[in-house]
Design an enzyme around this catalytic site. Structure first.
Site, short mmCIF file in Angstrom:
data_model
loop_
_atom_site.label_atom_id
_atom_site.label_comp_id
_atom_site.label_asym_id
_atom_site.label_seq_id
_atom_site.Cartn_x
_atom_site.Cartn_y
_atom_site.Cartn_z
N HIS A 116 0.94 -1.27 -0.24
CA HIS A 116 0.01 -0.16 0.12
C HIS A 116 0.90 1.37 -0.05
O HIS A 116 1.76 1.46 0.86
CB HIS A 116 -0.96 -0.03 1.24
CG HIS A 116 -2.29 0.63 0.97
ND1 HIS A 116 -2.56 1.70 0.68
CD2 HIS A 116 -3.56 -0.25 1.04
CE1 HIS A 116 -3.79 1.86 0.35
NE2 HIS A 116 -4.42 0.82 0.48
N TYR A 147 -8.96 9.76 3.36
CA TYR A 147 -9.15 10.75 4.50
C TYR A 147 -10.11 11.69 4.34
O TYR A 147 -9.88 12.58 3.45
CB TYR A 147 -7.67 11.30 4.93
CG TYR A 147 -6.65 10.52 5.37
CD1 TYR A 147 -6.86 9.96 6.79
CD2 TYR A 147 -5.39 10.27 4.90
CE1 TYR A 147 -5.85 8.94 7.07
CE2 TYR A 147 -4.39 9.40 5.23
CZ TYR A 147 -4.70 8.75 6.73
OH TYR A 147 -3.74 7.91 6.96
N PRO A 192 -4.35 6.10 17.34
CA PRO A 192 -4.21 5.42 16.05
C PRO A 192 -4.17 6.26 14.72
O PRO A 192 -4.28 5.76 13.70
CB PRO A 192 -5.62 4.89 15.92
CG PRO A 192 -6.31 5.20 16.82
CD PRO A 192 -5.31 6.17 17.80
N LYS A 211 0.94 3.84 14.12
CA LYS A 211 2.15 3.81 14.57
C LYS A 211 2.42 2.80 15.81
O LYS A 211 3.41 2.06 15.74
CB LYS A 211 2.84 5.13 15.01
CG LYS A 211 2.86 6.29 14.09
CD LYS A 211 4.00 5.85 13.07
CE LYS A 211 4.09 7.15 12.15
NZ LYS A 211 4.66 6.52 10.93
N TYR A 232 5.36 9.13 7.51
CA TYR A 232 3.97 8.37 7.74
C TYR A 232 4.32 7.02 7.64
O TYR A 232 3.52 6.36 8.10
CB TYR A 232 3.21 8.77 6.21
CG TYR A 232 1.83 8.38 5.87
CD1 TYR A 232 0.90 8.34 7.07
CD2 TYR A 232 1.56 7.47 4.84
CE1 TYR A 232 -0.64 8.18 6.67
CE2 TYR A 232 0.32 7.00 4.78
CZ TYR A 232 -0.58 7.34 5.56
OH TYR A 232 -2.11 6.71 5.36
C1 LIG Z 1 -8.68 0.97 16.46
C2 LIG Z 1 -7.20 0.78 16.47
C3 LIG Z 1 -6.40 0.88 14.99
C4 LIG Z 1 -5.25 0.69 15.15
N1 LIG Z 1 -4.57 0.68 13.95
C5 LIG Z 1 -2.98 0.65 13.93
C6 LIG Z 1 -2.42 0.45 12.69
O1 LIG Z 1 -3.18 0.58 11.64
N2 LIG Z 1 -1.25 0.45 12.67
C7 LIG Z 1 -0.35 0.40 13.79
O2 LIG Z 1 0.83 0.30 13.96
N3 LIG Z 1 -1.19 0.35 15.10
C8 LIG Z 1 -2.70 0.48 15.28
N4 LIG Z 1 -3.23 0.61 16.35
C9 LIG Z 1 -2.25 0.35 17.51
C10 LIG Z 1 -1.85 -1.06 17.85
O3 LIG Z 1 -3.06 -2.03 17.68
C11 LIG Z 1 -1.34 -1.28 19.18
O4 LIG Z 1 -0.29 -0.31 19.35
C12 LIG Z 1 -0.72 -2.63 19.39
O5 LIG Z 1 -1.66 -3.50 19.66
C13 LIG Z 1 0.43 -2.80 20.55
O6 LIG Z 1 0.98 -3.99 20.65
P1 LIG Z 1 0.86 -4.33 22.17
O7 LIG Z 1 1.86 -5.92 21.86
O8 LIG Z 1 2.10 -3.30 22.81
O9 LIG Z 1 -0.16 -4.54 23.19
P2 LIG Z 1 -1.69 -5.32 22.82
O10 LIG Z 1 -1.58 -5.58 21.42
O11 LIG Z 1 -2.58 -4.38 23.46
O12 LIG Z 1 -1.39 -6.59 23.46
C14 LIG Z 1 -1.27 -6.76 24.89
C15 LIG Z 1 -1.90 -7.89 25.43
O13 LIG Z 1 -1.58 -7.73 27.04
C16 LIG Z 1 -2.92 -8.71 27.48
N5 LIG Z 1 -2.83 -8.21 29.05
C17 LIG Z 1 -3.25 -6.90 29.35
N6 LIG Z 1 -3.06 -6.93 30.79
C18 LIG Z 1 -2.64 -8.03 30.94
C19 LIG Z 1 -2.57 -8.53 32.28
N7 LIG Z 1 -2.67 -7.93 33.51
N8 LIG Z 1 -1.70 -10.02 32.26
C20 LIG Z 1 -1.56 -10.48 31.43
N9 LIG Z 1 -1.89 -10.15 30.07
C21 LIG Z 1 -2.47 -9.14 29.96
C22 LIG Z 1 -3.70 -8.21 26.62
O14 LIG Z 1 -4.83 -9.20 26.58
C23 LIG Z 1 -3.29 -8.27 25.07
O15 LIG Z 1 -3.12 -9.44 24.68
C24 LIG Z 1 -4.54 0.62 16.53
C25 LIG Z 1 -5.29 0.47 17.54
C26 LIG Z 1 -6.38 0.59 17.62
C27 LIG Z 1 -7.36 0.56 19.06
#
Ligand SMILES: Cc1cc2nc3c(=O)[nH]c(=O)nc-3n(C[C@H](O)[C@H](O)[C@H](O)COP(=O)(O)OP(=O)(O)OC[C@H]3O[C@@H](n4cnc5c(N)ncnc54)[C@H](O)[C@@H]3O)c2cc1C
Length: 408
Positions: free
Chosen positions: A83, A212, A304, A308, A399
């Site tokens: 993309h 957008y 979001p 990032k 971006y």
């Molecule tokens: C609507 C939306 C759209 C998005 N679009 C994008 C995009 O296009 N590109 C992009 O780069 N980012 C995007 N993001 C952001 C991205 O999804 C997050 O930044 C990403 O999931 C972060 O990954 P992580 O592994 O840090 O956390 P998470 O994916 O949140 O994983 C954390 C895990 O920890 C677990 N957990 C929580 N608390 C506990 C606990 N106490 N004990 C044990 N386990 C626990 C949770 O169940 C979860 O599985 C978007 C976010 C949203 C909400």
């Protein structure tokens, strides 16, 4: 491995206890497992929950390179879609930017986060990696020592303890790692005052670009996920409820804000997952407290608006894995000492760009002087982006980039 690690055994002890099975925790688990480090991932949710939780989709080129470098990109190499174009639509017309021809010449790969999580989980468990689902981490204690303890509540309600040499907090914004930080930890926080209704529609993308829509009624976004699923966003009131948005209202509002009358109708379909996201950002500083390290959303929540979050999570997980391997396998703690500063450099660059995007895409509600001023700033940003090649190069680099990284 050093003698120190060989003293740990399976069961309720591991060299590294990783909290959370999102992109950060699972990538870290894969890299540590391959490096011969005894680790375990503790995840509050079920396997099904993490494999179906739809969130991110746009992976930066650097993220893809990391996953490819470690042999973890088979799924996205096969099913991910290139993309490289975004289209802005406003009162002043529309224009497109092909960002693979601008800036560093990079592009995104569109690959749903739940597919990436499933791939990382499969690689990890196939290699013998340990994971405990439905295990809620309650807190992390003794982080000032080299024997931190994670208190958990298991699926059947029994308390338990995991002892480690290091704990990696990859459990997001509301996880146990953040709750266990010392009182003097700094949390930078910004509420952007904007909310989005996020939707996943069982409908093919309606344009071959990220769309957008910048409209006086609020922002609307169109993002491909797969050839049959499209993510849409609608700026909405802070107190809106998903029940306030029946499908007819959603499609009418999307058509209006994306100016379907002028630029072509939207493909409609069943609207599945929907939820309201309040755009907030925060950064924890520092990202290390003794034997506890933060990565991903636990380290920094990023709105979001510029896609990032998952990309930073992958970048940080790789940096943390390298640092932990250097320490545990070679007795070299230098990477752990600089981990926080290195990540924060990337995080603040990404936060700055995300914040800029929020100003680009959203007007201010209301008609007072401040609202008019902000709205005029937004128009000016869009026209500069449309007309200035230098501005377009800057946009493209940030971006599709991840924080302070430039294309190699
Ligand atoms: C609507 C939306 C759209 C998005 N679009 C994008 C995009 O296009 N590109 C992009 O780069 N980012 C995007 N993001 C952001 C991205 O999804 C997050 O930044 C990403 O999931 C972060 O990954 P992580 O592994 O840090 O956390 P998470 O994916 O949140 O994983 C954390 C895990 O920890 C677990 N957990 C929580 N608390 C506990 C606990 N106490 N004990 C044990 N386990 C626990 C949770 O169940 C979860 O599985 C978007 C976010 C949203 C909400």
């Amino acid at each position: 491995m050093t003698e120190r690690q060989s003293t740990t055994t399976a069961g309720d002890t591991a060299d590294v206890v990783i909290l959370g099975a999102g992109p950060a925790g699972l990538l870290l688990g894969n890299l540590l497992q391959r490096g011969g480090v005894d680790c375990v991932v503790l995840e509050r949710g079920t396997r099904e929950h993490i494999q179906t939780r739809a969130r991110a989709g746009f992976l930066a080129a650097h993220t893809v390179r990391i996953l490819q470098r470690h042999g973890l990109a088979d799924g996205l190499n096969r099913d991910g879609q290139d993309h490289s174009t975004c289209e802005f639509r406003s009162d002043d017309g529309r224009f497109r930017l092909d960002y693979s021809r601008l800036g560093q010449g990079e592009r995104h790969t569109v690959y749903p986060q739940q597919a990436l999580v499933s791939d990382l989980l499969a690689h990890y468990t196939d290699a013998g990696g340990r994971i405990r689902f439905t295990t809620d981490a309650l807190d992390v204690r003794d982080t000032g020592t080299d024997r931190p303890t994670v208190t958990v509540r298991t699926a059947d309600g029994r308390p338990g303890h995991w002892r480690a040499r290091y704990v990696a907090g990859c459990d997001g914004r509301h996880g146990a790692a953040r709750r266990s930080l010392p009182a003097h930890t700094v949390r930078h926080h910004l509420d952007h005052g904007v909310s989005w209704l996020g939707l996943l529609a069982d409908a093919p993308p309606s344009l071959d670009a990220v769309g957008y829509g910048v409209h006086s009624r609020g922002f609307a976004g169109h993002m491909a996920r797969t050839s049959t699923v499209t993510r849409y966003y609608l700026q909405c009131a802070r107190d809106t409820r998903t029940d306030d948005w029946p499908d007819d209202r959603i499609w009418a509002e999307l058509a209006l804000r994306l100016r379907a009358d002028a630029y072509g109708p939207l493909h409609q379909g069943r609207i599945g997952q929907r939820g309201v996201v309040h755009l907030e950002s925060d950064v924890i500083e520092p990202l290390r407290h003794g034997s506890l390290f933060l990565a991903g959303d636990a380290a920094s929540l990023i709105s979001p608006s510029a896609a990032k979050g998952a990309n930073l999570a992958v970048l940080e997980a790789e940096l943390l894995a390298e640092a932990l391997l250097d320490d545990l396998a070679h007795g070299d703690p230098a990477g752990l000492d600089t981990y926080s500063a290195r990540c924060l450099d990337h995080i603040w660059r990404a936060q700055e760009f995300s914040h800029w995007m929020i100003g680009l895409l959203h007007g201010s509600p209301g008609t007072d002087g401040e609202a008019r001023f902000r709205d005029s700033l937004r128009r000016s940003r869009i026209s500069a982006l449309r007309d200035s090649r230098a501005q377009q190069d800057w946009f493209a680099e940030h971006y599709v980039g991840v924080g302070a990284l430039r294309a190699a």
